[in-house]
Scaffold this motif. Sequence first.
Motif, PDB file in Angstrom:
ATOM      1  N   GLU A  12      -5.101   3.081   4.194  1.00 30.67           N
ATOM      2  CA  GLU A  12      -5.794   1.875   3.491  1.00 30.67           C
ATOM      3  C   GLU A  12      -5.678   2.006   1.817  1.00 30.67           C
ATOM      4  OE1 GLU A  12     -10.131  -0.620   3.661  1.00 30.67           O
ATOM      5  OE2 GLU A  12      -9.573   1.010   5.160  1.00 30.67           O
ATOM      6  N   GLN A  13      -6.142   3.130   1.365  1.00 28.24           N
ATOM      7  CA  GLN A  13      -6.132   3.530   0.027  1.00 28.24           C
ATOM      8  C   GLN A  13      -4.725   3.333  -0.588  1.00 28.24           C
ATOM      9  OE1 GLN A  13      -8.381   7.059   0.555  1.00 28.24           O
ATOM     10  NE2 GLN A  13     -10.181   6.468  -0.667  1.00 28.24           N
ATOM     11  N   LEU A  14      -3.743   3.875   0.063  1.00 30.47           N
ATOM     12  CA  LEU A  14      -2.581   3.798  -0.301  1.00 30.47           C
ATOM     13  C   LEU A  14      -1.973   2.555  -0.644  1.00 30.47           C
ATOM     14  CD1 LEU A  14      -0.126   5.501  -1.531  1.00 30.47           C
ATOM     15  CD2 LEU A  14       0.627   5.999   0.749  1.00 30.47           C
ATOM     16  N   PHE A  15      -2.146   1.524   0.383  1.00 28.58           N
ATOM     17  CA  PHE A  15      -1.750   0.209   0.101  1.00 28.58           C
ATOM     18  C   PHE A  15      -2.416  -0.435  -1.000  1.00 28.58           C
ATOM     19  CE2 PHE A  15      -0.720  -0.141   4.877  1.00 28.58           C
ATOM     20  CZ  PHE A  15       0.689  -0.831   4.691  1.00 28.58           C
ATOM     21  N   ARG A  16      -3.711  -0.197  -1.423  1.00 24.27           N
ATOM     22  CA  ARG A  16      -4.160  -0.601  -2.587  1.00 24.27           C
ATOM     23  C   ARG A  16      -3.593   0.026  -3.877  1.00 24.27           C
ATOM     24  NH1 ARG A  16      -9.325   0.305   0.162  1.00 24.27           N
ATOM     25  NH2 ARG A  16      -9.974   1.526  -1.575  1.00 24.27           N
ATOM     26  N   LEU A  17      -3.197   1.256  -3.799  1.00 26.72           N
ATOM     27  CA  LEU A  17      -2.718   1.906  -4.742  1.00 26.72           C
ATOM     28  C   LEU A  17      -1.273   1.222  -5.010  1.00 26.72           C
ATOM     29  CD1 LEU A  17      -2.722   4.149  -6.794  1.00 26.72           C
ATOM     30  CD2 LEU A  17      -1.943   5.793  -5.251  1.00 26.72           C
ATOM     31  N   ILE A  18      -0.498   1.214  -4.171  1.00 28.71           N
ATOM     32  CA  ILE A  18       0.843   0.629  -4.370  1.00 28.71           C
ATOM     33  C   ILE A  18       0.891  -0.679  -5.029  1.00 28.71           C
ATOM     34  CG2 ILE A  18       2.780  -0.621  -3.169  1.00 28.71           C
ATOM     35  CD1 ILE A  18       2.247   1.579  -1.139  1.00 28.71           C
ATOM     36  N   GLN A  19      -0.319  -1.502  -5.053  1.00 27.33           N
ATOM     37  CA  GLN A  19      -0.375  -2.592  -5.670  1.00 27.33           C
ATOM     38  C   GLN A  19      -0.528  -2.549  -7.147  1.00 27.33           C
ATOM     39  OE1 GLN A  19      -3.814  -4.767  -4.034  1.00 27.33           O
ATOM     40  NE2 GLN A  19      -2.863  -5.002  -2.166  1.00 27.33           N
ATOM     41  N   SER A  20      -0.783  -1.250  -7.652  1.00 27.88           N
ATOM     42  CA  SER A  20      -0.809  -0.958  -9.013  1.00 27.88           C
ATOM     43  C   SER A  20       0.248  -0.411  -9.661  1.00 27.88           C
ATOM     44  CB  SER A  20      -2.137   0.040  -9.013  1.00 27.88           C
ATOM     45  OG  SER A  20      -3.247  -0.533  -8.869  1.00 27.88           O
ATOM     46  N   ILE A  21       1.385  -0.341  -8.775  1.00 24.87           N
ATOM     47  CA  ILE A  21       2.687   0.497  -9.431  1.00 24.87           C
ATOM     48  C   ILE A  21       3.694  -0.672  -9.068  1.00 24.87           C
ATOM     49  CG2 ILE A  21       4.096   2.453  -8.987  1.00 24.87           C
ATOM     50  CD1 ILE A  21       1.928   3.899  -7.711  1.00 24.87           C
ATOM     51  N   SER A  63       9.457  -2.108   0.861  1.00 28.77           N
ATOM     52  CA  SER A  63      10.062  -1.146   2.003  1.00 28.77           C
ATOM     53  C   SER A  63       9.348   0.061   2.337  1.00 28.77           C
ATOM     54  CB  SER A  63      11.629  -0.757   1.641  1.00 28.77           C
ATOM     55  OG  SER A  63      11.498  -0.100   0.340  1.00 28.77           O
ATOM     56  N   PHE A  64       8.592   0.575   1.317  1.00 30.06           N
ATOM     57  CA  PHE A  64       7.856   1.320   1.429  1.00 30.06           C
ATOM     58  C   PHE A  64       6.529   1.306   2.299  1.00 30.06           C
ATOM     59  CE2 PHE A  64       4.336   4.639   0.441  1.00 30.06           C
ATOM     60  CZ  PHE A  64       5.076   6.014   0.296  1.00 30.06           C
ATOM     61  N   LYS A  65       5.758   0.271   2.226  1.00 35.26           N
ATOM     62  CA  LYS A  65       4.956  -0.352   3.121  1.00 35.26           C
ATOM     63  C   LYS A  65       5.380  -0.603   4.583  1.00 35.26           C
ATOM     64  CE  LYS A  65       2.553  -3.267  -0.381  1.00 35.26           C
ATOM     65  NZ  LYS A  65       2.230  -4.615  -0.839  1.00 35.26           N
ATOM     66  N   GLN A  66       6.620  -0.919   4.713  1.00 30.03           N
ATOM     67  CA  GLN A  66       6.955  -0.995   6.086  1.00 30.03           C
ATOM     68  C   GLN A  66       7.167   0.459   6.688  1.00 30.03           C
ATOM     69  OE1 GLN A  66      10.833  -3.164   6.404  1.00 30.03           O
ATOM     70  NE2 GLN A  66      10.978  -2.738   8.628  1.00 30.03           N
ATOM     71  N   TRP A  67       7.662   1.243   5.928  1.00 27.57           N
ATOM     72  CA  TRP A  67       7.881   2.600   6.204  1.00 27.57           C
ATOM     73  C   TRP A  67       6.344   3.436   6.604  1.00 27.57           C
ATOM     74  CZ3 TRP A  67       5.996   7.127   3.889  1.00 27.57           C
ATOM     75  CH2 TRP A  67       6.375   8.294   4.350  1.00 27.57           C
ATOM     76  N   MET A  68       5.467   3.019   5.751  1.00 29.74           N
ATOM     77  CA  MET A  68       4.274   3.438   6.094  1.00 29.74           C
ATOM     78  C   MET A  68       3.729   3.053   7.524  1.00 29.74           C
ATOM     79  SD  MET A  68       2.345   2.991   2.566  1.00 29.74           S
ATOM     80  CE  MET A  68       0.668   3.108   3.461  1.00 29.74           C
ATOM     81  N   ALA A  69       4.037   1.725   7.933  1.00 29.20           N
ATOM     82  CA  ALA A  69       3.517   1.137   9.059  1.00 29.20           C
ATOM     83  C   ALA A  69       4.213   1.846  10.449  1.00 29.20           C
ATOM     84  CB  ALA A  69       3.666  -0.214   8.859  1.00 29.20           C
ATOM     85  N   GLU A  70       5.732   2.100  10.149  1.00 29.26           N
ATOM     86  CA  GLU A  70       6.322   2.747  10.939  1.00 29.26           C
ATOM     87  C   GLU A  70       5.816   4.383  11.270  1.00 29.26           C
ATOM     88  OE1 GLU A  70      10.229   2.520   9.394  1.00 29.26           O
ATOM     89  OE2 GLU A  70      10.677   0.490   9.981  1.00 29.26           O
ATOM     90  N   VAL A  71       5.479   5.073  10.308  1.00 32.19           N
ATOM     91  CA  VAL A  71       5.014   6.350  10.373  1.00 32.19           C
ATOM     92  C   VAL A  71       3.575   6.156  11.139  1.00 32.19           C
ATOM     93  CG1 VAL A  71       3.684   8.229   9.151  1.00 32.19           C
ATOM     94  CG2 VAL A  71       5.929   7.117   8.288  1.00 32.19           C
ATOM     95  N   ALA A  72       2.581   5.355  10.819  1.00 31.54           N
ATOM     96  CA  ALA A  72       1.562   5.289  11.781  1.00 31.54           C
ATOM     97  C   ALA A  72       1.628   4.969  12.969  1.00 31.54           C
ATOM     98  CB  ALA A  72       0.562   4.287  11.078  1.00 31.54           C
ATOM     99  N   ALA A  73       2.689   3.979  13.412  1.00 32.83           N
ATOM    100  CA  ALA A  73       3.032   3.516  14.611  1.00 32.83           C
ATOM    101  C   ALA A  73       3.697   4.861  15.442  1.00 32.83           C
ATOM    102  CB  ALA A  73       4.106   2.389  14.649  1.00 32.83           C
ATOM    103  N   ARG A  74       4.577   5.493  14.737  1.00 31.41           N
ATOM    104  CA  ARG A  74       5.240   6.653  15.650  1.00 31.41           C
ATOM    105  C   ARG A  74       4.186   7.775  16.032  1.00 31.41           C
ATOM    106  NH1 ARG A  74       8.911   7.398  12.067  1.00 31.41           N
ATOM    107  NH2 ARG A  74       7.996   9.008  10.658  1.00 31.41           N
TER     108      ARG A  74
END
Length: 283
Positions: free
Chosen positions: A89-98, A105-116
């Motif tokens: 959750e924090q990382l999604f907010r951090l990504i918005q600042s970069i 594509s990184f957000k999608q990858w994060m979701a895949e990591v969590a689902a896996r």
Amino acid sequence: MTQKNAIQIFEEKKVRTVWDDEEEKWYFSIVDVVAVLTESVEYLTARKYWNKLKQRLKEEGNETVTNCHQLKLQAADGKMRLTDVVDTEQLFRLIQSIPSRKAESFKQWMAEVAARRLDQMQDPELNFDQAYADYRRLGYSDKWINQRLRSIEVRKELTDEWNRAGVTEQTQYASLTDIITRGWSGKTTRQYKHFKGLKNESLRDNMTNIELALNTLAEASATEISKSQNPQGFHETAEAARQGGQIAGDARKQLEQRVGHSVISPSKASDYLPPAQEKKIDG
């Protein structure tokens, strides 16, 4: 916190992560994520970027920084160092600042990591499936991969036994590993890596089939000896580790007498993997 460190791969770049069993969530190394999003080649560049961004976010009162954890992750020099991490959750907010063309594509990858991870919790065999796919992508042979996955299973049984005996500190784990490695190979882990010309790379990922087999025999023997002797504490456990290493060491010496040469090889993964894959073998 019960931690399980893991290396995740996003577009051939490593992202160090920690899975927290109690909270059932991932923590991601911020510097690694910054390196991905800013497409930084050098770690130092990504760290400087994060330090500046962290200062700016602090001034803005951003909770991404104020709630930032620090966990021990393996650094480039092989040592465990405190590293800034954030949960998903924090990382999604951090990504918005970069600003980054890789953000989506990184957000999608994060979701895949969590689902896996959720899938793996339901079916432990998927952990091996993922590891198999990762090693296969790096260019390892099926025979080597099967050996390596078996060695991972044996190692887990051994560390579970050490934990039962009251050995929990990482430094003690390293010392016990050295005792076993020296027992069967005649070298400490550091000496062995130097012999193979390794620096920060994983020793086990650079072992030959026979080296892996001997290491697995040593660790499996140490586990069974520990179970039968029921040691308590580091010193008693160290004796079981020594005995396990000696069993595999005796097997190595007998084999070397039969074949007429040392089976402790200076070969490393980059010597026998396809050239296009060599640059990926770094831990």
